[in-house]
Write a protein that holds these residues in place. Structure first.
Motif, short mmCIF file in Angstrom:
data_model
loop_
_atom_site.label_atom_id
_atom_site.label_comp_id
_atom_site.label_asym_id
_atom_site.label_seq_id
_atom_site.Cartn_x
_atom_site.Cartn_y
_atom_site.Cartn_z
N LEU A 207 6.57 -10.05 6.59
CA LEU A 207 7.72 -10.35 7.28
C LEU A 207 8.90 -10.04 6.87
N ILE A 208 9.03 -9.95 5.47
CA ILE A 208 10.16 -9.22 4.85
C ILE A 208 10.60 -7.78 5.49
N ALA B 247 4.45 -15.77 13.90
CA ALA B 247 4.33 -14.55 13.07
C ALA B 247 4.27 -14.84 11.62
N GLY B 248 4.93 -16.03 11.17
CA GLY B 248 4.77 -16.30 9.63
C GLY B 248 3.30 -16.88 9.32
N TRP B 249 2.98 -17.67 10.56
CA TRP B 249 1.69 -18.40 10.19
C TRP B 249 0.70 -17.12 10.32
N GLY B 250 0.88 -16.32 11.17
CA GLY B 250 -0.47 -15.33 11.29
C GLY B 250 -0.42 -14.44 10.04
N GLY C 63 -9.94 -3.58 -0.15
CA GLY C 63 -8.76 -3.26 -1.05
C GLY C 63 -7.63 -3.83 -0.61
N ALA C 64 -6.65 -3.78 -1.76
CA ALA C 64 -5.43 -4.55 -1.60
C ALA C 64 -4.62 -4.40 -0.53
N ILE C 65 -4.55 -3.01 -0.14
CA ILE C 65 -3.45 -2.53 0.80
C ILE C 65 -3.95 -3.37 2.21
N TRP C 66 -5.25 -3.48 2.42
CA TRP C 66 -5.78 -3.93 3.76
C TRP C 66 -5.31 -5.39 4.00
N LYS C 67 -4.75 -6.08 3.04
CA LYS C 67 -4.41 -7.37 3.23
C LYS C 67 -2.84 -7.28 3.73
N GLN C 68 -2.09 -6.20 3.43
CA GLN C 68 -0.80 -5.96 4.08
C GLN C 68 -0.90 -5.54 5.41
N VAL C 69 -1.82 -4.71 5.49
CA VAL C 69 -1.96 -4.02 6.96
C VAL C 69 -2.25 -4.87 7.93
N LEU C 70 -3.37 -5.75 7.66
CA LEU C 70 -3.79 -7.06 8.67
C LEU C 70 -2.52 -7.88 8.89
N ALA C 71 -2.01 -8.20 7.85
CA ALA C 71 -0.85 -9.10 8.09
C ALA C 71 0.16 -8.66 8.92
N THR C 72 0.73 -7.42 8.62
CA THR C 72 1.71 -6.92 9.42
C THR C 72 1.07 -6.67 10.90
N VAL D 248 -1.02 -8.45 12.61
CA VAL D 248 -1.22 -9.81 13.23
C VAL D 248 0.25 -10.46 13.38
N ALA D 249 1.07 -10.38 12.44
CA ALA D 249 2.67 -10.65 12.56
C ALA D 249 3.19 -10.26 13.87
#
Length: 109
Positions: free
Chosen positions: A11-12, A52-55, A68-77, A79-80
């Motif tokens: 989100l940032i 977007a924040g919820w997603g 992997g750790a980066i996957w969380k950020q990729v998925l979060a981006t 979906v948001a």
């Protein structure tokens, strides 16, 4: 990385882009702009941002940790961004229909 920053990083990073898209949605078309339209636009922007924040948070908690750790950020981006754009597109199309009604009532009255 600070856990709070990591949780909200998607989100940032998208705040500037979401701000540009929000301004374009709010500003165009310039007329008609009855109070109901401003209320509708504000509600649509708030709903899209909250979704977007919820997603983003949902994605962070439900991403496969073995990927992997980066996957969380990729998925979060992803979906948001998808939720924000999807809701803004739906609001834009609904607003077009509502604007036709507002124009018709303005010319009749």
């Amino acid at each position: 990385m600070n856990p709070q920053v990591e949780l909200n990083l998607a989100l940032i990073l998208f705040v500037p882009w979401f701000s540009i898209l929000s301004w374009l949605y709010w500003a165009y078309p310039r007329q008609p702009r009855p109070p109901a339209r401003s209320l509708f636009d504000a509600g649509a922007l708030l709903l899209a941002t909250l979704a977007a924040g919820w997603g983003m948070h949902w994605s962070m908690y439900n991403a496969d940790p073995s990927a992997g750790a980066i996957w969380k950020q990729v998925l979060a981006t992803s979906v948001a961004y998808g939720l924000f754009l999807g809701l803004m597109t739906a609001a834009f199309l609904l607003r077009l229909r509502l604007l036709r009604g507002w124009r018709a009532s303005a010319t009749a009255g």
